[in-house]
Write an enzyme that holds these catalytic residues in place. Sequence first.
Site, PDB file in Angstrom:
ATOM      1  N   ARG A  15       0.804  -1.233   0.000  1.00 58.38           N
ATOM      2  CA  ARG A  15       0.000   0.000   0.000  1.00 58.38           C
ATOM      3  C   ARG A  15       0.834   1.278   0.000  1.00 58.38           C
ATOM      4  NH1 ARG A  15      -3.909  -0.416   4.772  1.00 58.38           N
ATOM      5  NH2 ARG A  15      -2.657  -2.195   5.448  1.00 58.38           N
ATOM      6  N   ASN A 378      34.704  44.542   5.897  1.00 58.49           N
ATOM      7  CA  ASN A 378      33.455  44.847   5.206  1.00 58.49           C
ATOM      8  C   ASN A 378      33.578  44.332   3.783  1.00 58.49           C
ATOM      9  OD1 ASN A 378      31.274  46.168   3.831  1.00 58.49           O
ATOM     10  ND2 ASN A 378      31.051  47.345   5.719  1.00 58.49           N
ATOM     11  N   SER A 406      32.295  47.050  -3.843  1.00 50.94           N
ATOM     12  CA  SER A 406      31.276  46.229  -4.500  1.00 50.94           C
ATOM     13  C   SER A 406      31.814  45.586  -5.764  1.00 50.94           C
ATOM     14  CB  SER A 406      30.070  47.100  -4.858  1.00 50.94           C
ATOM     15  OG  SER A 406      29.499  47.590  -3.660  1.00 50.94           O
TER      16      SER A 406
END
Length: 459
Positions: A15, A378, A406
């Site tokens: 099942r 940072n 960045s």
Amino acid sequence: MALDIVIMAAGKGTRMKSSLPKVLHKLAGRSLLQHVLETAASLGADRIITITGHGAEQVEAAVQAPHLQFVRQMPQLGTGHAVQQAAPSLHADGTTLILNGDVPLIRAETARALVEACGGERLALLTIELADATGYGRIVRDGEAVRAIVEHKDATPAQRAIREVYTGMMAVPTARLRQWLAQLRCDNAQGEYYLTDIVAMAVADGVPVVAAQPAAEVEVLGVNSPVQLAELERLHQRTLAVRHMDAGVRLADPARFDVRGTLTCGADVEIDVNCVFEGEVTLADNVRIGANCVIRNARIGAGTVIHPFTHIDGEALGATVGERALIGPFARLRPGAELGDEVHIGNFVEVKNSTLARGAKANHLAYLGDATVGERVNYGAGSITANYDGANKHRTTIGADVHVGSNCVLVAPVTLGNGATIGGGSTITKDVPAGSLAVARGKQMVLDGWTRPVKQKKA
Ligand code: UD1
Ligand code: MG
């Protein structure tokens, strides 16, 4: 006295409608059979014999426990036939405890009480009263005395009205068990060798038959279908959630909380909805976990906040976050991420196999892989460590107080000295000395009075 445990796990589990053997389906992150094996191991048995059949090789490869051995049952001719296969592996005397590989939440205390009720000389059955007993073997009593178990398919209408059923677990004097197994016959509605027929044999032989009950129904619930598996999972998770809340953990919603392993929490821990904890996870005092976080094999330090939708997967190496750190939302910490105190990791930042010292920050859209990052660094938005040259991984070392602008690419192996500054948009391929500025990008060109091309009109 010798204790043998026999776990029946040869059945097909039709099942479940799955190619995976039933007992390998998972509840709370571990296979059904592994749950039973861990409980069995905690009982201090001399031998744990698991009977396999359907998918035997797969089952045998997937589970482990001390003193575990496997006996194969091919073909499967019933529960009595299953235990017959184990008989030669049992001690000559003592007690044999029978458990089921698809009934995962049996508690050690309940199993131990059953073994004690047997005491090597009585037949002890684990029974329970059910509102709907359909399908189960009924406990037939004469007054108080148990006389037999009658399987549903063989039961008379009067017997079918009995609500006390056999749970599939019993403790039997081993020497008697061997004798009774040899006498089993299969002249019943299903043409199977029923283990439950030994109850009438015990009665005939004057062996006392006793019945014990579990503390809760959930302990004896078996899994036969995906619906039952999911229901049992929720019942189990509810138990875990209540246990944590009773210890002081504040869960926003116990129905939306999942532990698939071991979660250890300090004081004043808060967990919002839809969080999943896998493997070994430790949350120290005052940790707050936002909604929809998945955390696996990780240690989170005191006072740290994990914002929503953060994925922390320590895998085999583990991941650690220090105290008072801020992680996420949408952060991803991977194996070997070791973050110090007060580190900030913001949205869409991925950290793998990297150490970040106290107060280092990478707040937006960044990748740190195989890096050693100093205090107070940072690390700018969009910056990445290019740690893989297509064949090997290399390390990036970033000294304390470095400012990475960045959109930088740090091509490893490379070292940025303490206090260095990297101009935005730089591709850094050579070491940068301490205290210096490195800029490695095309110089800006400005052409005065520039006229943009105009679209030509069609003739
Ligand atoms: C069995 C009991 C029934 C009890 C019920 C509780 C018998 C005859 N009946 O019925 O009294 O109320 O459990 O759930 O014992 N298995 C094997 N080899 C086999 C057959 C079964 O290993 O040849 C294993 C299954 O994988 C399962 C367990 O034994 O783990 C029980 O088998 P199952 O077919 O579910 O027995 P039931 O008919 O439910
Ligand atoms: Mg069954």
